[in-house]
Design an enzyme around this catalytic site. Structure first.
Site, PDB file in Angstrom:
ATOM      1  N   HIS A 112       0.814  -1.218   0.000  1.00 38.65           N
ATOM      2  CA  HIS A 112       0.000   0.000   0.000  1.00 38.65           C
ATOM      3  C   HIS A 112       0.851   1.272   0.000  1.00 38.65           C
ATOM      4  CE1 HIS A 112       0.409  -0.087   4.525  1.00 38.65           C
ATOM      5  NE2 HIS A 112       0.420   1.223   4.348  1.00 38.65           N
ATOM      6  N   ASP A 142       0.164  -7.614   1.549  1.00 37.89           N
ATOM      7  CA  ASP A 142       0.564  -6.212   1.674  1.00 37.89           C
ATOM      8  C   ASP A 142       2.089  -6.080   1.638  1.00 37.89           C
ATOM      9  OD1 ASP A 142       0.228  -3.499   1.794  1.00 37.89           O
ATOM     10  OD2 ASP A 142       0.018  -3.423   3.980  1.00 37.89           O
ATOM     11  N   SER A 219       4.697   2.664   7.822  1.00 36.65           N
ATOM     12  CA  SER A 219       4.385   1.492   7.012  1.00 36.65           C
ATOM     13  C   SER A 219       5.584   1.047   6.187  1.00 36.65           C
ATOM     14  CB  SER A 219       3.207   1.791   6.077  1.00 36.65           C
ATOM     15  OG  SER A 219       2.021   1.969   6.793  1.00 36.65           O
TER      16      SER A 219
END
Length: 375
Positions: A112, A142, A219
């Site tokens: 993402h 992911d 992230s």
């Protein structure tokens, strides 16, 4: 009516009195102000000596200094077209974190972080910046792998394991929250084997939950254990406000170490499969009707591992009624109650592995050995 005129002497005396009082008041005020702002001599206070840092402080500092150079800052951009002029512009899209995987220039991050971007740039801890190319991605995990045009030596993180993590053990997250590069936060493993719906809509399984502060920009950064080993990749937070609320999630390193080599070697992840067809809505209807928990097999593909193991799908009768087939209740002894859980259990293995599948047929449990194939 006649009005008397005031005595000039008294009038002058009154004004003289007022003037004297004003002068005295001003002198008094200036005197206090002068004393208030009077400069005094001052010297720096003596420094209090301290002993050695505590053992846990030293180990945390050493961990960060060892791991810092392995973490990278990722910025992405996208191309947009001006409606009127038809000109193409590149605009910033977002930022995230990543880490060096090997000495060949591969960078691991979250899918993402780079999703929807047309370009990504990677900045190393020494300030050098490189344009990155996309090697491969697995949205269901992911995960994504980038590559930059330089090689590394001694900068990849040591890889640990996640299957034997314990709730309560210390963890350390390094990343770039809100663009504040190379930030260290600490916490513990709060829970294991969590499920979370990803931004693409798919459910990510086996996540590590931690209370180490994770914010937007973290992230893709590494989650480390107290030995400085990679145990996960920070991927998401649960927060009504959008900032850290002490509930963060990381993709476990056992998943990373299985998926990333495939992304590097093949550009995609090949999911292990039984060779069956399943459906979420029909599964809920059938299992609810039977009063069981598991995954109903709708159809068995020909020449598939499931076909060779003798699995049965549903049968549609002439009167349009449905006779349920086999219900999968466990993989290698671990219970599966939903389709995402079944896919996650199978994903723990590789194509070609043989696993034991527990099925429910006519109210009785059976076990069959199945060799997994590529999806």
């Amino acid at each position: 009516m006649i009005q008397k005129t005031a005595d000039p002497f008294l009038r002058r005396l009154r004004w003289l009195t007022i003037a004297v009082i004003t002068v005295l008041f001003a002198w008094h005020a200036l005197s206090w102000a002068d004393r208030a702002f009077q400069k005094e001599s001052a010297t720096p206070r003596a420094v209090t000596a301290r002993g050695d840092l505590a053992a846990d402080e030293k180990s945390t500092i050493e961990l960060f200094e060892r791991s810092r150079d392995s973490v990278v800052y990722i910025s992405t951009s996208e191309r947009v077209m001006d409606f009127w002029s038809r000109n193409i512009f590149t605009i910033p899209r977002g930022t995230g974190s990543g880490f060096i995987w090997d000495d060949k220039g591969h960078i691991v991050t979250n899918f993402h972080v780079i999703e929807g971007a047309s370009e990504a740039r990677v900045r190393l801890s020494d300030g050098k910046e490189y344009k990155a190319s996309l090697v491969g991605a697995s949205p269901m995990h992911d995960l994504a792998v980038l590559k930059i045009g330089t090689r590394f030596k001694g900068h990849s993180l040591p890889v640990g394991t996640s299957h034997n993590l314990k709730v309560g053990q210390k963890v350390f997250a390094i990343g770039n929250p809100f663009g504040l590069d190379w930030t260290l936060t600490t916490g513990i493993v709060s829970a294991l084997d969590r499920s979370l719906k990803g931004e693409s809509g798919s459910i990510i399984e086996h996540l590590i939950q931690t209370d180490a502060a994770i914010n937007p920009g973290n992230s893709g950064g590494p989650l480390l254990d107290s030995a400085g080993r990679l145990i996960g990749i920070n991927t998401a937070i649960y927060s009504p406000s959008g900032a850290s609320a002490g509930v963060g999630f990381a993709v476990p390193v056992d998943t990373v170490n299985r998926v990333v080599p495939q992304l590097i070697g093949q550009g995609k992840y090949v999911r292990p499969s039984l060779g069956i067809e399943i459906d979420q809505d029909l599964n809920e209807a059938i299992t609810e009707q039977l009063g069981v928990k598991g995954v109903a097999i709708l159809k068995v593909r020909s020449n598939s591992p499931a076909a060779r193991a003798g699995f049965r799908g549903i049968t549609i009768n002439r009167d349009r009624t449905i006779t349920p087939g086999d219900i999968i209740t466990a993989v290698q002894g671990k219970q599966v109650e939903t389709i995402p859980k079944l896919l996650a259990r199978l994903d723990d293995f590789k194509v070609g592995d043989t696993v034991t599948i527990t099925i429910l047929r006519d109210g009785k449990q059976q076990q069959r050995s199945v060799q997994l194939q590529a999806e």
